[in-house]
Design a protein around this motif. Structure first.
Motif, mmCIF file in Angstrom:
data_model
loop_
_atom_site.group_PDB
_atom_site.id
_atom_site.type_symbol
_atom_site.label_atom_id
_atom_site.label_comp_id
_atom_site.label_asym_id
_atom_site.label_seq_id
_atom_site.Cartn_x
_atom_site.Cartn_y
_atom_site.Cartn_z
ATOM 1 N N LEU A 15 58.202 -19.639 -117.580
ATOM 2 C CA LEU A 15 57.477 -18.447 -117.509
ATOM 3 C C LEU A 15 56.514 -18.437 -115.941
ATOM 4 N N LYS A 16 56.067 -19.579 -115.972
ATOM 5 C CA LYS A 16 55.389 -19.868 -114.596
ATOM 6 C C LYS A 16 56.393 -19.578 -113.396
ATOM 7 N N LYS A 17 57.448 -20.077 -113.478
ATOM 8 C CA LYS A 17 58.377 -20.151 -112.256
ATOM 9 C C LYS A 17 58.732 -18.405 -112.168
ATOM 10 N N ALA A 18 58.888 -17.666 -113.452
ATOM 11 C CA ALA A 18 59.514 -16.264 -113.530
ATOM 12 C C ALA A 18 58.409 -15.296 -112.870
ATOM 13 N N ALA A 19 57.141 -15.808 -113.299
ATOM 14 C CA ALA A 19 55.945 -14.705 -112.798
ATOM 15 C C ALA A 19 54.906 -15.566 -112.284
ATOM 16 N N PRO A 20 54.849 -16.081 -111.009
ATOM 17 C CA PRO A 20 53.808 -16.665 -110.479
ATOM 18 C C PRO A 20 52.194 -16.024 -110.632
ATOM 19 N N GLY A 21 51.169 -16.680 -110.469
ATOM 20 C CA GLY A 21 50.099 -15.926 -110.584
ATOM 21 C C GLY A 21 49.541 -15.712 -109.284
ATOM 22 N N LEU A 22 48.344 -15.480 -108.991
ATOM 23 C CA LEU A 22 47.857 -14.924 -107.687
ATOM 24 C C LEU A 22 48.078 -15.900 -106.754
ATOM 25 N N LEU A 23 48.663 -15.250 -105.392
ATOM 26 C CA LEU A 23 48.925 -16.129 -104.238
ATOM 27 C C LEU A 23 50.049 -17.193 -104.554
ATOM 28 N N GLY A 24 51.118 -16.773 -105.713
ATOM 29 C CA GLY A 24 52.048 -17.513 -106.012
ATOM 30 C C GLY A 24 51.937 -18.869 -106.735
ATOM 31 N N GLU A 66 51.421 -21.293 -109.644
ATOM 32 C CA GLU A 66 52.327 -21.196 -110.836
ATOM 33 C C GLU A 66 51.424 -21.883 -111.981
ATOM 34 N N SER A 67 50.392 -22.526 -111.509
ATOM 35 C CA SER A 67 49.556 -23.073 -112.916
ATOM 36 C C SER A 67 48.833 -22.068 -113.795
ATOM 37 N N ILE A 68 48.900 -22.442 -114.992
ATOM 38 C CA ILE A 68 47.946 -21.495 -115.770
ATOM 39 C C ILE A 68 46.472 -21.725 -115.522
ATOM 40 N N LYS A 69 45.694 -20.701 -115.317
ATOM 41 C CA LYS A 69 44.490 -21.048 -115.150
ATOM 42 C C LYS A 69 43.424 -21.321 -116.257
ATOM 43 N N TRP A 70 43.758 -20.618 -117.502
ATOM 44 C CA TRP A 70 42.892 -20.610 -118.563
ATOM 45 C C TRP A 70 43.628 -20.268 -119.971
ATOM 46 N N ASN A 71 43.114 -20.252 -120.901
ATOM 47 C CA ASN A 71 43.512 -19.932 -122.180
ATOM 48 C C ASN A 71 43.596 -18.342 -122.149
ATOM 49 N N PHE A 72 44.634 -17.812 -122.850
ATOM 50 C CA PHE A 72 44.934 -16.449 -122.945
ATOM 51 C C PHE A 72 45.444 -15.672 -121.689
ATOM 52 N N THR A 73 46.223 -16.513 -121.033
ATOM 53 C CA THR A 73 47.069 -16.040 -120.077
ATOM 54 C C THR A 73 48.295 -15.382 -120.720
ATOM 55 N N LYS A 74 48.594 -14.181 -120.342
ATOM 56 C CA LYS A 74 49.778 -13.309 -121.278
ATOM 57 C C LYS A 74 50.999 -13.330 -120.331
ATOM 58 N N LYS A 131 63.895 -11.168 -119.985
ATOM 59 C CA LYS A 131 63.195 -11.554 -118.624
ATOM 60 C C LYS A 131 61.857 -11.182 -118.736
ATOM 61 N N VAL A 132 60.979 -11.971 -117.909
ATOM 62 C CA VAL A 132 59.420 -11.849 -117.697
ATOM 63 C C VAL A 132 59.311 -10.470 -116.700
ATOM 64 N N VAL A 133 58.483 -9.692 -117.604
ATOM 65 C CA VAL A 133 58.190 -8.163 -116.912
ATOM 66 C C VAL A 133 56.689 -8.520 -116.043
ATOM 67 N N LYS A 134 55.965 -9.127 -116.500
ATOM 68 C CA LYS A 134 54.438 -9.200 -115.961
ATOM 69 C C LYS A 134 53.835 -10.307 -116.556
ATOM 70 N N ARG A 135 52.953 -11.041 -115.679
ATOM 71 C CA ARG A 135 52.106 -11.697 -116.146
ATOM 72 C C ARG A 135 50.764 -11.247 -116.115
ATOM 73 N N TYR A 136 49.738 -11.485 -117.023
ATOM 74 C CA TYR A 136 48.506 -11.039 -117.242
ATOM 75 C C TYR A 136 47.294 -12.071 -117.351
ATOM 76 N N ALA A 137 46.214 -11.859 -116.639
ATOM 77 C CA ALA A 137 45.145 -12.886 -116.512
ATOM 78 C C ALA A 137 44.498 -13.059 -117.959
#
Length: 159
Positions: free
Chosen positions: A110-119, A121-129, A137-143
């Motif tokens: 999931l992290k590779k398919a949809a990186p977070g802010l500034l690319g 890949e780490s999950i920043k906190w609980n309830f990342t979606k 296929k991963v459509v979107k990552r939510y904070a």
């Protein structure tokens, strides 16, 4: 079979599954925790499950204790908490790690398919979606602070 479909996961009741078992469904995959400021999102996640399940959608909850020790319980405690406090009916899975050397293969994918802010890949906190299309296929990552009710239009668009 796709890389996503081949990933093995363990349900909170101990049953082994593959992500391919959810083929043809849209999914919202969430790393959850029982003692987090975002924990009340369980109610919104369950509302999404109830609203869209009949159209081929599931929320998948993956408990994680990597952020502030906010998921200290074992699987039975987690299941009871979710059922008693939020009436959770969506599939819940065994506790996993989402970051680091022991990150579950699902979260590596999931992290590779949809990186977070500034690319990052780490999950920043609980309830990342992560919203997954029917094709796996991963459509979107939510904070974490993105409320489930604000994701409903994106889910509706996939169905």
């Amino acid at each position: 079979m796709s890389e996503f479909a081949d990933i093995e996961v363990r349900r909170i009741d101990g049953e082994s599954r593959r992500m391919g078992d959810f083929a043809g469904k849209a999914l919202l995959i969430v790393n959850v925790a029982s003692k987090c400021g975002f924990t009340p999102q369980y109610a919104g996640l369950e509302a999404l499950q109830q609203r869209f399940a009949e159209r081929g959608f599931d929320v998948l909850g993956f408990p994680c204790d990597q952020f502030g020790h906010q998921e200290p319980g074992d699987e039975a405690e987690i299941r009871n908490f979710c059922t008693l406090n939020y009436g959770v009916t969506f599939p819940m899975f065994a506790k996993i790690e989402v970051n680091g050397d022991n990150a579950h293969p699902l979260y590596r994918y999931l992290k590779k398919a949809a990186p977070g802010l500034l690319g990052t890949e780490s999950i920043k906190w609980n309830f990342t979606k992560f919203l997954i299309g029917r094709d796996g296929k991963v459509v979107k990552r939510y904070a974490p602070n993105d409320k489930p009710e604000n994701i409903a239009a994106d889910i509706d668009g996939l169905l």
